[in-house]
Design an enzyme around this catalytic site. Structure first.
Site, PDB file in Angstrom:
ATOM      1  N   LYS A  22     -16.174  -7.216  29.392  1.00 21.43           N
ATOM      2  CA  LYS A  22     -15.811  -7.239  28.433  1.00 21.43           C
ATOM      3  C   LYS A  22     -13.854  -7.513  28.296  1.00 21.43           C
ATOM      4  O   LYS A  22     -13.387  -8.099  28.371  1.00 21.43           O
ATOM      5  CB  LYS A  22     -15.365  -6.538  27.152  1.00 21.43           C
ATOM      6  N   ASN A  23     -14.092  -6.612  28.952  1.00 23.79           N
ATOM      7  CA  ASN A  23     -12.341  -6.473  29.331  1.00 23.79           C
ATOM      8  C   ASN A  23     -11.776  -6.976  30.633  1.00 23.79           C
ATOM      9  O   ASN A  23     -11.093  -7.307  31.275  1.00 23.79           O
ATOM     10  CB  ASN A  23     -11.519  -4.765  29.713  1.00 23.79           C
ATOM     11  N   CYS A 117      -3.479   2.002  16.097  1.00 21.49           N
ATOM     12  CA  CYS A 117      -4.741   2.475  15.894  1.00 21.49           C
ATOM     13  C   CYS A 117      -5.523   3.643  16.526  1.00 21.49           C
ATOM     14  O   CYS A 117      -4.765   3.978  16.614  1.00 21.49           O
ATOM     15  CB  CYS A 117      -5.789   1.112  17.346  1.00 21.49           C
ATOM     16  N   ARG A 122      -0.827   3.180  21.051  1.00 22.80           N
ATOM     17  CA  ARG A 122      -1.060   2.118  22.041  1.00 22.80           C
ATOM     18  C   ARG A 122       0.361   1.566  22.107  1.00 22.80           C
ATOM     19  O   ARG A 122       0.460   0.323  21.095  1.00 22.80           O
ATOM     20  CB  ARG A 122      -2.411   1.902  21.534  1.00 22.80           C
ATOM     21  N   ASP A 306     -12.276   5.285  29.134  1.00 20.68           N
ATOM     22  CA  ASP A 306     -14.019   4.618  27.953  1.00 20.68           C
ATOM     23  C   ASP A 306     -14.921   5.504  28.532  1.00 20.68           C
ATOM     24  O   ASP A 306     -16.118   4.710  27.834  1.00 20.68           O
ATOM     25  CB  ASP A 306     -13.621   3.078  28.774  1.00 20.68           C
ATOM     26  N   VAL A 328      -5.430   9.920  29.226  1.00 20.65           N
ATOM     27  CA  VAL A 328      -5.170   8.057  28.845  1.00 20.65           C
ATOM     28  C   VAL A 328      -4.860   7.828  27.720  1.00 20.65           C
ATOM     29  O   VAL A 328      -3.338   7.232  27.323  1.00 20.65           O
ATOM     30  CB  VAL A 328      -5.276   7.347  29.686  1.00 20.65           C
ATOM     31  N   ARG A 398     -18.031  -4.682  18.838  1.00 17.98           N
ATOM     32  CA  ARG A 398     -16.781  -5.778  19.370  1.00 17.98           C
ATOM     33  C   ARG A 398     -16.939  -5.722  20.657  1.00 17.98           C
ATOM     34  O   ARG A 398     -16.487  -6.056  21.705  1.00 17.98           O
ATOM     35  CB  ARG A 398     -15.678  -4.263  19.595  1.00 17.98           C
TER      36      ARG A 398
HETATM   37  C1  UD1 Z   1      -7.639  -1.330  28.513  1.00 16.85           C
HETATM   38  C2  UD1 Z   1      -8.416  -1.088  28.344  1.00 16.85           C
HETATM   39  C3  UD1 Z   1      -9.361  -0.030  27.272  1.00 16.85           C
HETATM   40  C4  UD1 Z   1      -8.997   1.161  27.993  1.00 16.85           C
HETATM   41  C5  UD1 Z   1      -7.178   1.117  28.310  1.00 16.85           C
HETATM   42  C6  UD1 Z   1      -7.175   2.558  29.614  1.00 16.85           C
HETATM   43  C7  UD1 Z   1      -8.432  -3.980  28.238  1.00 16.85           C
HETATM   44  C8  UD1 Z   1      -8.889  -5.094  26.511  1.00 16.85           C
HETATM   45  N1  UD1 Z   1      -9.064  -2.543  27.562  1.00 16.85           N
HETATM   46  O1  UD1 Z   1      -6.618  -0.657  27.586  1.00 16.85           O
HETATM   47  O2  UD1 Z   1     -10.054  -0.720  27.430  1.00 16.85           O
HETATM   48  O3  UD1 Z   1      -9.068   2.039  27.430  1.00 16.85           O
HETATM   49  O4  UD1 Z   1      -7.563  -0.076  29.465  1.00 16.85           O
HETATM   50  O5  UD1 Z   1      -7.918   2.232  31.229  1.00 16.85           O
HETATM   51  O6  UD1 Z   1      -8.446  -3.828  29.388  1.00 16.85           O
HETATM   52  N2  UD1 Z   1       1.264   2.078  27.237  1.00 16.85           N
HETATM   53  C9  UD1 Z   1       2.353   2.700  27.414  1.00 16.85           C
HETATM   54  N3  UD1 Z   1       3.146   1.325  27.055  1.00 16.85           N
HETATM   55  C10 UD1 Z   1       2.758   0.107  27.304  1.00 16.85           C
HETATM   56  C11 UD1 Z   1       1.652   0.115  27.602  1.00 16.85           C
HETATM   57  C12 UD1 Z   1       0.738   1.038  27.261  1.00 16.85           C
HETATM   58  O7  UD1 Z   1       2.903   3.633  27.534  1.00 16.85           O
HETATM   59  O8  UD1 Z   1       3.624  -0.696  27.172  1.00 16.85           O
HETATM   60  C13 UD1 Z   1       0.319   3.441  27.199  1.00 16.85           C
HETATM   61  C14 UD1 Z   1      -0.637   3.850  26.379  1.00 16.85           C
HETATM   62  O9  UD1 Z   1      -0.031   4.285  25.578  1.00 16.85           O
HETATM   63  C15 UD1 Z   1      -1.972   4.460  27.021  1.00 16.85           C
HETATM   64  C16 UD1 Z   1      -1.653   4.054  29.292  1.00 16.85           C
HETATM   65  O10 UD1 Z   1      -0.267   3.570  28.699  1.00 16.85           O
HETATM   66  O11 UD1 Z   1      -1.188   5.942  27.108  1.00 16.85           O
HETATM   67  C17 UD1 Z   1      -2.351   2.970  29.283  1.00 16.85           C
HETATM   68  O12 UD1 Z   1      -2.705   2.086  28.204  1.00 16.85           O
HETATM   69  P1  UD1 Z   1      -3.493   1.244  28.868  1.00 16.85           P
HETATM   70  O13 UD1 Z   1      -3.925   0.757  30.306  1.00 16.85           O
HETATM   71  O14 UD1 Z   1      -2.462  -0.140  29.000  1.00 16.85           O
HETATM   72  O15 UD1 Z   1      -4.564   0.234  27.903  1.00 16.85           O
HETATM   73  P2  UD1 Z   1      -4.636  -0.748  28.163  1.00 16.85           P
HETATM   74  O16 UD1 Z   1      -4.676  -2.279  28.681  1.00 16.85           O
HETATM   75  O17 UD1 Z   1      -4.517  -1.653  26.027  1.00 16.85           O
END
Ligand code: UD1
Length: 429
Positions: A22-23, A117, A122, A306, A328, A398
């Site tokens: 999916k990701n 969420c 996030r 995950d 995370v 999902r």
């Molecule tokens: C992706 C995956 C999700 C997985 C996650 C961590 C997809 C579609 N989803 O989510 O399944 O659980 O990686 O492996 O690929 N953060 C910030 N600022 C930002 C962005 C992120 O502070 O602008 C923080 C988040 O709150 C979190 C950490 O960074 O604590 C990691 O998040 P991130 O790697 O961005 O997760 P996603 O990419 O949303």
């Protein structure tokens, strides 16, 4: 609303084919926005998040053709809109990924702010900071991120938190920027590497994907390509845990074991016999109960967040005491309360779950709160005595391709019941 009914207690045994990730599929589909030529993407899983992405791309004017094997041809030759509306973004946060490609190709984009969420706040500040560093003007107005630029220019970007979609969004934008972009402290997840492989096949010049330093030489245009999505390491890990907790034996097909080394290590430590041959992974518990293991989630190649919920579940029926620390996401333990209702012995100490294995869980009506929490409840239902009823299973749809078919095929007693039938059942009882 549909529910899943599971009667636990059967060891699972048999073969399961792992679907496309999916990701990885989501960003690759969205990468089609970067070119006016058709992009062919194979090995797409049947999932609700994929449907949402196709709806979003359709809304922007992308023409889509899907064949019976779930190969998709996405043609973004005639984009008609540059806006991702709230209704789609709120159901799938990864919609934020359209921002980079639209901005890079059209100089303008509007995406609803995703909001919080179930698993934490996030934020998307790192995405925004990166686009600003590349020369975009970004404002937040009426719940939307509005970004504009003439042409993005290459920049040196340091991500102070490792972000998977953040790295992907900036990498896609940088592919069409003027000059060189360097992303420092980039995410190393296999899904980032898969996206880079697809972008390079489209003519991008990306080096270092899979390391913390990604360098992108911007090009003037990208062209069409064909790409096969990598297998889903989280789906694979979830089925392996299903075999562990039911003391069963399973063989996974179409999987690459290098994608889930940290998970396989922990399963071995917990007592599984694991054999890797080509694109298969076999796991056999030889009727044994798993031993509790200590887990600490962190970005790849460490243990994936995950898979955290599934391992909390495994520890809850294992021999001994295991600690599970989440680093995370800030609030990713919603499944703990539901597991406790099924008889699990878990104490929360800040971001660590201390899990004492019990002999058995008992079935109960439980509620799925997010995607991986719902997978953990399915696993609990497979082990528990009596019947478990899982509500709000749209979360599972999902991210898990045909979960009840795949589990039933290896011996699980599981079925989906539409909400209205469930109400009739309760009324009769
Ligand atoms: C992706 C995956 C999700 C997985 C996650 C961590 C997809 C579609 N989803 O989510 O399944 O659980 O990686 O492996 O690929 N953060 C910030 N600022 C930002 C962005 C992120 O502070 O602008 C923080 C988040 O709150 C979190 C950490 O960074 O604590 C990691 O998040 P991130 O790697 O961005 O997760 P996603 O990419 O949303």
């Amino acid at each position: 609303m549909d529910k899943l009914l599971i009667t636990g207690g059967r060891p699972l045994a048999g073969d399961v084919r792992i679907s496309g990730a999916k990701n990885a599929a989501l960003p690759v589909l969205i990468a089609s926005l970067l070119t006016a030529d058709p992009l062919i993407i194979r090995n797409i899983p049947h999932l609700h998040d994929i449907t949402t992405t196709l709806e979003l791309l359709g809304e922007l004017g992308v023409r889509l053709e899907i064949d019976e094997k779930m190969s998709i041809t996405a043609d973004a030759g005639d984009i008609t809109r540059l806006r991702a509306p709230y209704d789609l973004v709120k159901t799938m946060r990864a919609s934020i990924l359209v921002l980079g490609p639209l901005l890079a190709r059209f100089g303008e984009a509007e995406v609803s702010l995703p909001g919080g969420c179930a698993i934490g706040s996030r934020p998307v500040n790192l995405h925004i900071k990166g686009f600003e560093a590349m020369g975009a003007e970004v404002v937040i107005e009426s719940g939307y991120i509005r970004a504009r630029c003439k042409r993005l220019r290459g920049a040196r970007i340091f991500m102070d938190t490792i972000s998977v979609t953040g790295t992907e969004n900036l990498m896609m934008a940088a592919a069409l920027a003027d000059g060189e972009t360097v992303i420092e402290n980039a995410a190393r997840e296999p899904e980032v590497v898969d996206l880079a492989t697809c972008l390079n096949a489209m003519g991008a010049k990306i080096h270092g994907a899979g390391t913390h330093l990604i360098t992108i030489q911007g090009v003037n245009r990208l062209h069409g390509a064909a790409h096969n999505v990598i297998p889903d390491r989280i789906e694979a890990g979830t089925y392996l845990v299903a075999a562990m907790v039911t003391s069963g034996a399973i063989k996974l097909h179409d999987i690459d074991s290098s994608l889930l080394e940290s998970v396989l290590d922990k399963l071995t430590e917990s007592g599984a016999d694991i054999k890797i041959e080509g694109r298969t992974i076999s796991l056999d518990m030889r009727g044994r109960r798993p031993r509790a293991v200590n887990i600490r989630t962190a970005p790849f190649p460490a243990f994936p967040t995950d898979m955290q919920a599934q391992f909390v579940m495994m520890n809850s029926i294992a021999e001994g005491v295991g600690t599970v620390t989440e680093t995370v996401f800030e609030n990713r333990f919603m499944h703990v309360h539901e597991l406790q209702r099924m008889g699990a012995d878990i104490d929360m100490e800040s971001n660590t779950a201390v899990v004492r294995g019990v002999d058995h869980l008992t079935g109960a009506p439980v509620m799925a709160t997010d995607l991986r929490a719902s997978a953990c409840l399915v696993l609990a239902g497979l082990v528990a005595r009596n019947e478990t009823i899982i509500d709000r299973i749209y979360h599972i749809d999902r991210g898990y391709d045909c979960i009840e078919e795949k589990l039933a095929q290896i011996g699980a007693q599981i079925r989906r019941v539409p909400g209205d039938q469930m109400e009739a059942r309760t009324a009769v009882a």
